[in-house]
Design an enzyme around this catalytic site. Structure first.
Site, PDB file in Angstrom:
ATOM      1  N   ASP A  96       0.853  -1.180   0.000  1.00  0.00           N
ATOM      2  CA  ASP A  96       0.000   0.000   0.000  1.00  0.00           C
ATOM      3  C   ASP A  96       0.896   1.240   0.000  1.00  0.00           C
ATOM      4  O   ASP A  96       1.625   1.476   0.960  1.00  0.00           O
ATOM      5  CB  ASP A  96      -0.841  -0.061   1.286  1.00  0.00           C
ATOM      6  CG  ASP A  96      -2.069   0.797   1.228  1.00  0.00           C
ATOM      7  OD1 ASP A  96      -2.045   1.820   0.539  1.00  0.00           O
ATOM      8  OD2 ASP A  96      -3.059   0.434   1.898  1.00  0.00           O
ATOM      9  N   ASP A 197      -2.742   4.639  -2.518  1.00  0.00           N
ATOM     10  CA  ASP A 197      -3.662   5.347  -1.633  1.00  0.00           C
ATOM     11  C   ASP A 197      -4.140   6.657  -2.275  1.00  0.00           C
ATOM     12  O   ASP A 197      -3.321   7.401  -2.828  1.00  0.00           O
ATOM     13  CB  ASP A 197      -2.896   5.650  -0.335  1.00  0.00           C
ATOM     14  CG  ASP A 197      -3.771   6.153   0.781  1.00  0.00           C
ATOM     15  OD1 ASP A 197      -4.685   5.426   1.188  1.00  0.00           O
ATOM     16  OD2 ASP A 197      -3.531   7.280   1.262  1.00  0.00           O
ATOM     17  N   GLU A 248      -6.832   3.694  -5.284  1.00  0.00           N
ATOM     18  CA  GLU A 248      -7.975   4.106  -4.473  1.00  0.00           C
ATOM     19  C   GLU A 248      -8.427   5.458  -4.989  1.00  0.00           C
ATOM     20  O   GLU A 248      -7.681   6.429  -4.927  1.00  0.00           O
ATOM     21  CB  GLU A 248      -7.590   4.207  -2.996  1.00  0.00           C
ATOM     22  CG  GLU A 248      -8.797   4.515  -2.140  1.00  0.00           C
ATOM     23  CD  GLU A 248      -8.462   5.091  -0.767  1.00  0.00           C
ATOM     24  OE1 GLU A 248      -9.294   4.972   0.133  1.00  0.00           O
ATOM     25  OE2 GLU A 248      -7.388   5.682  -0.600  1.00  0.00           O
ATOM     26  N   HIS A 322     -10.397  -1.260   5.654  1.00  0.00           N
ATOM     27  CA  HIS A 322     -10.086  -0.703   6.966  1.00  0.00           C
ATOM     28  C   HIS A 322     -10.709   0.677   7.192  1.00  0.00           C
ATOM     29  O   HIS A 322     -10.536   1.250   8.259  1.00  0.00           O
ATOM     30  CB  HIS A 322      -8.560  -0.613   7.104  1.00  0.00           C
ATOM     31  CG  HIS A 322      -7.978   0.316   6.087  1.00  0.00           C
ATOM     32  ND1 HIS A 322      -7.945   0.007   4.728  1.00  0.00           N
ATOM     33  CD2 HIS A 322      -7.463   1.555   6.196  1.00  0.00           C
ATOM     34  CE1 HIS A 322      -7.422   1.026   4.083  1.00  0.00           C
ATOM     35  NE2 HIS A 322      -7.119   1.971   4.942  1.00  0.00           N
ATOM     36  N   ASP A 323     -11.364   1.225   6.183  1.00  0.00           N
ATOM     37  CA  ASP A 323     -12.026   2.535   6.332  1.00  0.00           C
ATOM     38  C   ASP A 323     -13.541   2.405   6.401  1.00  0.00           C
ATOM     39  O   ASP A 323     -14.242   3.414   6.474  1.00  0.00           O
ATOM     40  CB  ASP A 323     -11.696   3.438   5.131  1.00  0.00           C
ATOM     41  CG  ASP A 323     -10.220   3.768   5.035  1.00  0.00           C
ATOM     42  OD1 ASP A 323      -9.563   3.851   6.082  1.00  0.00           O
ATOM     43  OD2 ASP A 323      -9.737   3.935   3.896  1.00  0.00           O
TER      44      ASP A 323
HETATM   45  C1  GLC Z   1      -7.007   6.302   2.397  1.00  0.00           C
HETATM   46  C2  GLC Z   1      -6.748   5.218   3.408  1.00  0.00           C
HETATM   47  C3  GLC Z   1      -7.125   5.744   4.763  1.00  0.00           C
HETATM   48  C4  GLC Z   1      -6.266   6.938   5.070  1.00  0.00           C
HETATM   49  C5  GLC Z   1      -6.358   7.982   3.956  1.00  0.00           C
HETATM   50  C6  GLC Z   1      -5.270   8.988   4.078  1.00  0.00           C
HETATM   51  O1  GLC Z   1      -8.325   6.625   2.290  1.00  0.00           O
HETATM   52  O2  GLC Z   1      -7.437   4.068   3.069  1.00  0.00           O
HETATM   53  O3  GLC Z   1      -7.034   4.783   5.768  1.00  0.00           O
HETATM   54  O4  GLC Z   1      -6.676   7.508   6.265  1.00  0.00           O
HETATM   55  O5  GLC Z   1      -6.229   7.414   2.685  1.00  0.00           O
HETATM   56  O6  GLC Z   1      -4.040   8.398   3.784  1.00  0.00           O
END
Ligand code: GLC
Length: 548
Positions: A96, A197, A248, A322-323
């Site tokens: 990641d 990310d 993402e 995880h979010d």
């Molecule tokens: C993404 C991650 C999250 C994080 C954010 C900032 O959304 O999945 O957990 O807080 O990016 O890096």
């Protein structure tokens, strides 16, 4: 090497997976100890969320040193062993990479703060509009202004997330070269994929006030994002065959995703989009309680399925990470129909076109945390928003109700392995409380039980490998306007697959628009099935039917 369209990715949040040294935090050795479990499930890839050196303000999404393993999680030798052990089992690792921002403790940022102009240009510093007024009205995704004032400089820096996560300036070629170096370093360690990310936020457009929103329209899918991704691809992972990448994509548009994940666009293999996980928000506002809008969910998933297919682009399909809160608590029924609804949600997702992602514990039907006190919450976003909600005048009780539904900590409670203390996650003090229901929901029991959610996921993962139609077939919605049933048809080289899911706890009469003569039953969450064109679907009933 596995074809990513036939593969399933298992996501591990190391901090909460398995603790090998009893300090209350999961670690890399702990993951290595559990590889046989993942192999048994059948996943091809493991996506590991960040384990790099980090002050852990955002659980590792605030990176201080991209080249080092945080000692909390182990050593580089542990990582290298993990790669080898996984490979022995036919499992590849995906890392990641957090490149929209660094931690404020990263040496680049520290140098920037000390006045070094070269490193200042690694970030986005701007003068305020006037004394005490930030350069724009943009909001941080974790609450408050997206700009932090540095008195010594009389300037602000941009942070789309926490103030401890300053955004990098991708328009600076040197920044992009550093990023390529980091990517190549980890490729050299034998990883076979990356998750990038919030990577659609890297190219900022104009810096001006957003009259009608929080600023996201100025930096989401920004002006140079495709060029930067193509460059990263060409200079790094694109040079290796069979490398898998997923971006993402925060608040993205489908048109942009045609390109991010287009077969020949030279950017990424696939994308995560989140529109289907905002059907229980009010617009973009997450910190409210509104019932999930099923018709909206259907419409979004249908349109992403058909749209991406038409443009020869590839989705990552997922409910959990995880979010996100746990899907069985969110769209299913964590009580009476816990098992049925968890299996229904799995069927709906794994039958679709795209690469499925399973987030640790999802395959056991793990549920939301059920925390009742702010001391139990650890997530920076939850803690910030608890305060914001109270500042808006909500009672603590109401603020808790919202956190119980939406907090990211719901997905971060430790993996439930056994009925032992702390669910077998650690013998120490876990960094975040284990869900009390571990005595009922845990891996060891489910591995013994052939009717378990675990075995159901195992079947779905296997079927995608065995049936080309699940991986490659076209997608077509069925009975689109039905207010309770989610159904679709897949087709491939003369074969057909039909998936029918009752999304509710009540019985539904369902009349198939597709003639089901000749279909046989591949999988479902009730044992006695009769295939007829007119069916009475039981609570959360799901069936997957196949015709050669
Ligand atoms: C993404 C991650 C999250 C994080 C954010 C900032 O959304 O999945 O957990 O807080 O990016 O890096």
């Amino acid at each position: 090497m596995a074809d990513f369209r036939k593969s399933t990715v298992y996501q591990i949040y190391p901090k909460s997976f398995y603790d090998s040294n009893q300090d209350g935090l999961g670690d890399l050795k702990g993951i290595a100890e559990k590889l046989d479990y993942i192999k048994e499930l059948g996943a091809d890839y493991i996506w590991l969320t960040p384990f790099f050196v980090s002050p852990q303000k955002d659980n590792g999404y605030d990176v201080e040193d991209y080249y080092k393993v945080d000692p909390r999680y182990g050593t580089m030798a542990d990582f290298e062993r993990l790669v080898q052990e996984a490979e022995k089992r036919g499992i590849q690792l995906m890392l990641d990479m957090v490149f929209n921002h660094t931690s404020n403790r990263h040496q680049w940022f520290q140098r920037a703060l000390s006045g070094d102009e070269r490193y200042k240009s690694f970030y986005i510093f701007k003068k305020g509009k006037e004394k005490g007024v930030p350069p724009t009205n943009w909001q941080s995704k974790f609450g408050g202004s997206a700009w932090e004032y540095v008195p010594e400089m009389d300037e602000y820096y941009l942070h789309l997330f926490d103030a401890s996560q300053p955004d990098l300036n991708w328009d600076n070629e040197e920044v992009r070269a550093e990023i390529q170096k980091i990517v190549r370093f980890w490729m050299g360690k034998g990883v076979k994929g990356f998750r990038f990310d919030v990577v659609n936020l890297i190219s900022k457009g104009e810096f001006r006030d957003d009259e009608s929103g929080d600023g996201r329209s100025f930096y989401t899918d920004g002006p140079n994002v495709h060029a930067y991704l193509r460059e990263l691809n060409e200079k790094t992972f694109g040079q290796e065959a069979d490398f898998v990448t997923v971006g993402e994509m925060s608040s993205t548009s489908m048109e942009n995703c045609f390109q991010y994940a287009g077969k020949d666009s030279g950017e990424l293999s696939m994308v995560f989009s989140f529109h289907h996980l905002k059907v229980d928000f009010m617009g973009n506002e997450k910190w409210v309680l509104v019932p999930a809008d099923f018709m909206k969910l259907k419409k979004i998933l249908y349109s992403w399925q058909t749209g991406m297919e038409e443009h020869n682009a590839w989705n990552a399909v997922f409910w959990c990470n995880h979010d996100q809160p746990r899907v069985v608590s969110r769209f299913g029924d964590e009580k009476k129909y816990w098992k049925e609804s968890a299996k229904m949600l799995a069927t709906l997702l794994h039958g679709m076109r795209g690469t499925p992602y399973v987030y640790q514990g999802e395959e056991l039907g793990m549920t939301n945390a059920g925390f009742t006190d702010i001391s139990q919450y650890k997530d920076v976003e939850s803690l910030n928003h608890f305060q914001i909600l109270k500042d808006k005048g909500l009672s603590e009780e109401d603020a808790y109700r919202i956190l119980q539904v939406h907090s990211r900590d719901n997905g971060r409670t430790p993996m439930q392995w056994t009925t032992d203390k702390n669910g077998g996650f650690t013998q120490g003090e876990p960094w975040i409380e284990v869900n009390k229901n571990y005595t009922r929901i845990n891996a060891s029991q489910q591995m013994e039980d052939s009717d378990s959610i675990f075995h159901y996921y195992q079947n779905l993962i296997r079927l995608r490998k065995e049936y080309d139609i699940i991986a490659y077939g076209s997608f077509q919605p069925l009975d689109e306007e039905n207010p309770s049933v989610f159904a679709y048809k897949r087709e491939y080289k003369g074969e057909s697959l039909v998936v029918i899911c009752n999304f509710y706890r009540t019985w539904q009469s369902w009349e198939s628009t597709e003639d089901l003569t000749g279909y046989s039953h591949l999988l479902g969450n009730y044992s006695d099935i009769r295939i007829e064109n007119k069916m009475k679907l039981r609570p959360y009933e799901a069936v997957m039917l196949y015709k050669a």
